[in-house]
Design a protein around this motif. Structure first.
Motif, PDB file in Angstrom:
ATOM      1  N   TYR A 185     137.557 -59.920  37.400  1.00  0.00           N
ATOM      2  CA  TYR A 185     137.556 -59.260  36.093  1.00  0.00           C
ATOM      3  C   TYR A 185     136.313 -58.399  35.996  1.00  0.00           C
ATOM      4  O   TYR A 185     135.199 -58.918  35.952  1.00  0.00           O
ATOM      5  CB  TYR A 185     137.599 -60.329  34.992  1.00  0.00           C
ATOM      6  N   TRP A 186     136.513 -57.064  35.965  1.00  0.00           N
ATOM      7  CA  TRP A 186     135.402 -56.123  35.832  1.00  0.00           C
ATOM      8  C   TRP A 186     135.447 -55.479  34.443  1.00  0.00           C
ATOM      9  O   TRP A 186     136.374 -54.724  34.134  1.00  0.00           O
ATOM     10  CB  TRP A 186     135.474 -55.050  36.920  1.00  0.00           C
ATOM     11  N   PRO A 187     134.455 -55.715  33.579  1.00  0.00           N
ATOM     12  CA  PRO A 187     134.504 -55.245  32.187  1.00  0.00           C
ATOM     13  C   PRO A 187     133.727 -53.965  31.882  1.00  0.00           C
ATOM     14  O   PRO A 187     133.818 -53.449  30.772  1.00  0.00           O
ATOM     15  CB  PRO A 187     133.875 -56.422  31.431  1.00  0.00           C
ATOM     16  N   ALA A 188     132.947 -53.443  32.837  1.00  0.00           N
ATOM     17  CA  ALA A 188     131.981 -52.394  32.490  1.00  0.00           C
ATOM     18  C   ALA A 188     132.629 -51.079  32.056  1.00  0.00           C
ATOM     19  O   ALA A 188     132.041 -50.336  31.255  1.00  0.00           O
ATOM     20  CB  ALA A 188     131.035 -52.146  33.660  1.00  0.00           C
ATOM     21  N   LEU A 189     133.809 -50.766  32.576  1.00  0.00           N
ATOM     22  CA  LEU A 189     134.450 -49.510  32.180  1.00  0.00           C
ATOM     23  C   LEU A 189     134.734 -49.497  30.680  1.00  0.00           C
ATOM     24  O   LEU A 189     134.639 -48.453  30.029  1.00  0.00           O
ATOM     25  CB  LEU A 189     135.745 -49.295  32.965  1.00  0.00           C
ATOM     26  N   ASP A 190     135.082 -50.642  30.122  1.00  0.00           N
ATOM     27  CA  ASP A 190     135.338 -50.747  28.699  1.00  0.00           C
ATOM     28  C   ASP A 190     134.107 -50.318  27.902  1.00  0.00           C
ATOM     29  O   ASP A 190     134.200 -49.525  26.955  1.00  0.00           O
ATOM     30  CB  ASP A 190     135.726 -52.189  28.351  1.00  0.00           C
ATOM     31  N   GLY A 191     132.944 -50.813  28.278  1.00  0.00           N
ATOM     32  CA  GLY A 191     131.716 -50.446  27.589  1.00  0.00           C
ATOM     33  C   GLY A 191     131.391 -48.969  27.738  1.00  0.00           C
ATOM     34  O   GLY A 191     130.923 -48.322  26.789  1.00  0.00           O
ATOM     35  N   LEU A 192     131.634 -48.439  28.932  1.00  0.00           N
ATOM     36  CA  LEU A 192     131.383 -47.021  29.164  1.00  0.00           C
ATOM     37  C   LEU A 192     132.268 -46.153  28.280  1.00  0.00           C
ATOM     38  O   LEU A 192     131.810 -45.181  27.668  1.00  0.00           O
ATOM     39  CB  LEU A 192     131.629 -46.695  30.639  1.00  0.00           C
ATOM     40  N   LEU A 193     133.532 -46.504  28.190  1.00  0.00           N
ATOM     41  CA  LEU A 193     134.461 -45.725  27.379  1.00  0.00           C
ATOM     42  C   LEU A 193     134.127 -45.820  25.894  1.00  0.00           C
ATOM     43  O   LEU A 193     134.249 -44.827  25.164  1.00  0.00           O
ATOM     44  CB  LEU A 193     135.891 -46.204  27.633  1.00  0.00           C
ATOM     45  N   HIS A 194     133.725 -46.995  25.439  1.00  0.00           N
ATOM     46  CA  HIS A 194     133.321 -47.129  24.038  1.00  0.00           C
ATOM     47  C   HIS A 194     132.194 -46.163  23.690  1.00  0.00           C
ATOM     48  O   HIS A 194     132.188 -45.553  22.618  1.00  0.00           O
ATOM     49  CB  HIS A 194     132.859 -48.558  23.746  1.00  0.00           C
ATOM     50  N   SER A 195     131.247 -46.031  24.589  1.00  0.00           N
ATOM     51  CA  SER A 195     130.059 -45.227  24.291  1.00  0.00           C
ATOM     52  C   SER A 195     130.227 -43.749  24.621  1.00  0.00           C
ATOM     53  O   SER A 195     129.663 -42.888  23.935  1.00  0.00           O
ATOM     54  CB  SER A 195     128.849 -45.778  25.048  1.00  0.00           C
ATOM     55  N   ALA A 196     131.015 -43.441  25.658  1.00  0.00           N
ATOM     56  CA  ALA A 196     131.091 -42.056  26.132  1.00  0.00           C
ATOM     57  C   ALA A 196     132.421 -41.370  25.844  1.00  0.00           C
ATOM     58  O   ALA A 196     132.502 -40.142  25.871  1.00  0.00           O
ATOM     59  CB  ALA A 196     130.812 -42.013  27.639  1.00  0.00           C
ATOM     60  N   GLY A 197     133.480 -42.149  25.588  1.00  0.00           N
ATOM     61  CA  GLY A 197     134.781 -41.553  25.332  1.00  0.00           C
ATOM     62  C   GLY A 197     135.634 -41.455  26.573  1.00  0.00           C
ATOM     63  O   GLY A 197     135.149 -41.556  27.706  1.00  0.00           O
ATOM     64  N   ASN A 198     136.938 -41.223  26.371  1.00  0.00           N
ATOM     65  CA  ASN A 198     137.861 -41.266  27.507  1.00  0.00           C
ATOM     66  C   ASN A 198     137.970 -39.946  28.274  1.00  0.00           C
ATOM     67  O   ASN A 198     138.737 -39.858  29.242  1.00  0.00           O
ATOM     68  CB  ASN A 198     139.259 -41.728  27.054  1.00  0.00           C
ATOM     69  N   ASP A 199     137.211 -38.924  27.876  1.00  0.00           N
ATOM     70  CA  ASP A 199     137.179 -37.685  28.650  1.00  0.00           C
ATOM     71  C   ASP A 199     135.778 -37.406  29.201  1.00  0.00           C
ATOM     72  O   ASP A 199     135.446 -36.284  29.579  1.00  0.00           O
ATOM     73  CB  ASP A 199     137.663 -36.506  27.796  1.00  0.00           C
ATOM     74  N   SER A 200     134.959 -38.450  29.267  1.00  0.00           N
ATOM     75  CA  SER A 200     133.589 -38.302  29.746  1.00  0.00           C
ATOM     76  C   SER A 200     133.550 -38.054  31.256  1.00  0.00           C
ATOM     77  O   SER A 200     134.326 -38.639  32.017  1.00  0.00           O
ATOM     78  CB  SER A 200     132.786 -39.576  29.425  1.00  0.00           C
ATOM     79  N   PRO A 201     132.626 -37.198  31.722  1.00  0.00           N
ATOM     80  CA  PRO A 201     132.453 -36.993  33.175  1.00  0.00           C
ATOM     81  C   PRO A 201     131.926 -38.237  33.886  1.00  0.00           C
ATOM     82  O   PRO A 201     131.897 -38.267  35.125  1.00  0.00           O
ATOM     83  CB  PRO A 201     131.453 -35.837  33.253  1.00  0.00           C
ATOM     84  N   GLN A 202     131.514 -39.252  33.128  1.00  0.00           N
ATOM     85  CA  GLN A 202     131.024 -40.485  33.753  1.00  0.00           C
ATOM     86  C   GLN A 202     132.155 -41.386  34.255  1.00  0.00           C
ATOM     87  O   GLN A 202     131.912 -42.330  35.003  1.00  0.00           O
ATOM     88  CB  GLN A 202     130.182 -41.270  32.748  1.00  0.00           C
ATOM     89  N   ILE A 203     133.383 -41.105  33.831  1.00  0.00           N
ATOM     90  CA  ILE A 203     134.496 -41.990  34.182  1.00  0.00           C
ATOM     91  C   ILE A 203     134.830 -41.917  35.663  1.00  0.00           C
ATOM     92  O   ILE A 203     134.979 -42.946  36.333  1.00  0.00           O
ATOM     93  CB  ILE A 203     135.736 -41.649  33.336  1.00  0.00           C
TER      94      ILE A 203
END
Length: 399
Positions: A185-203
């Protein structure tokens, strides 16, 4: 060498729309399936995956409920004397949550979030056990109960450890050939999306990191198992929040008294009300029907979503906002975040995804609870195959 390892990897919030136009795992898990999520947050999505049942069946839905008789938080009410600028700070809440969790002996995820201390003794917290362990469901069993009953050795992530630490732990287990089933179970993407949004270049870089880790796992497993059956999936997607709704302000303007006339939990995408009199019920309903950013979900619709609770334990009235709207401030936080989940399962960004190296799934999967059936089938086959391969191995003789 063992015969087969079923490898299940859950990447939190890696929804269908997140990977639909991305080459994610195209080489190692090219077979993709779009999955319908369940109505609720990760607090219900994860238990639904692990149990194969829906919220109304396993009763792991939202975290906080109005239940003053069973509230474990009475001693925290004295903290209402502290200034709000201090008690509303996220870092203060996190540290206090760790202390309360340890004191209460909770094994699952726990966070006090932004519940006001002057009302906190009106609430109970519903996830006291960890769904990632045997006996961890509020009602019924999960995949780990099944593995335990079948005496199947398994690996499961430890939520207290980092993604990298859990990766290292699974690599070690694979190298010793000591498991017949793995759930990462890897949860970090959820936190990234919460803070940066689903069109962020960090994805994209985060997805590439996950690809690299999965390739490491496959490489290690292929040296110790003849077959590796890989399933990478999510629990929900994530929608950008471009509209903010201060629902609390409108409810407060009704002049009703919290705790006497009504109680409400403001989640990020829904508000759940309990009423102590008909006057407050009618007033709140009239208000909500005049706010077009959301709607009251009728019982029949909740039943169709398998999220209707006849005892109204999680709320007598559920008001759900439109996808892309965020209730803020809420009992989840004082400040806006860039993206959120927990909208209607039919909304475009709510859909989850499943990627596999298996062209034919053991069971048809159209919704996230169906992953459980795949896990049971794969675990059963692996236990049988690996037991047979162990029995048939030649016994080394020391000369």
């Amino acid at each position: 060498m063992k015969t087969v390892l079923p490898l299940f990897i859950m990447i939190d919030a890696c929804g269908w729309e997140i990977i639909r136009n991305d080459p994610f795992l195209g080489k190692v898990a090219p077979h993709r399936t779009k999955l319908r999520s369940v109505f609720g947050y990760s607090s219900t999505c994860v238990p639904s995956i692990l149990s194969g049942r829906w919220p109304a069946e396993h009763r792991n839905w939202c975290y906080f409920v109005h239940d003053p008789e069973r509230s474990p938080f009475r001693s925290l009410r004295r903290l209402k004397m502290l200034p709000e600028f201090l008690t509303s700070r996220r870092i203060v809440r996190r540290q206090l949550s760790k202390w309360v969790k340890k004191r209460l002996g909770y094994e699952g995820y726990f966070d006090l979030y932004n519940i006001p201390f002057k009302y906190i003794d009106l609430f109970d917290f519903t996830e006291k056990k960890s769904p990632l362990q045997p006996g961890g469901m509020n009602r019924g069993t999960n995949i780990f109960d099944y593995l335990k009953a079948q005496d199947t050795p398994w690996f499961v992530s430890d939520p207290a450890k980092s993604e990298e630490q859990n990766l290292d732990g699974l690599l070690q287990k694979i190298g010793t050939e000591s498991i017949d089933f793995a759930f990462m179970y890897w949860p970090a993407l959820d936190g990234l999306l919460h803070s940066a949004g689903n069109d962020s270049p960090q994805i994209a870089p985060k997805l590439r990191q996950y690809e690299g880790w999965i390739e490491q796992l496959l490489s290690r497993a292929e040296n110790h198992y003849e077959e590796v059956h890989l399933y990478v999936f999510s629990d929900h997607g994530m929608a950008n929040c471009d509209v903010h709704l201060n629902l609390k302000k409108f409810v407060d303007q009704l002049g009703l008294k919290f705790g006497t006339d009504y109680v409400v939990v403001y989640d990020s995408t829904m508000a759940r009300f309990w009423f102590h009199n008909e006057t407050s019920r009618r007033a709140v309903i009239q208000l909500l029907e005049g706010i077009p950013l959301g709607r009251i979900l009728p019982d029949e619709e909740l039943k169709s979503l398998n999220a209707y609770f006849p005892d109204h334990y999680f709320g007598e009235l559920i008001y759900l906002v439109k996808e892309g709207t965020l209730i803020v401030p809420s009992h989840m936080g004082e400040r806006p975040i860039r993206a959120m989940h927990g909208y209607h399962p039919n909304d475009p960004q709510s859909y989850a995804a499943l990627c596999s190296n298996q062209a034919a799934l053991p069971f048809e999967a159209t919704a996230i609870p169906h992953i459980f059936n795949i896990m049971v089938e794969e675990a059963t086959r692996a236990k049988q195959a690996n037991s047979s391969s162990f029995i048939n191995e030649p016994i080394p003789v020391n000369l």
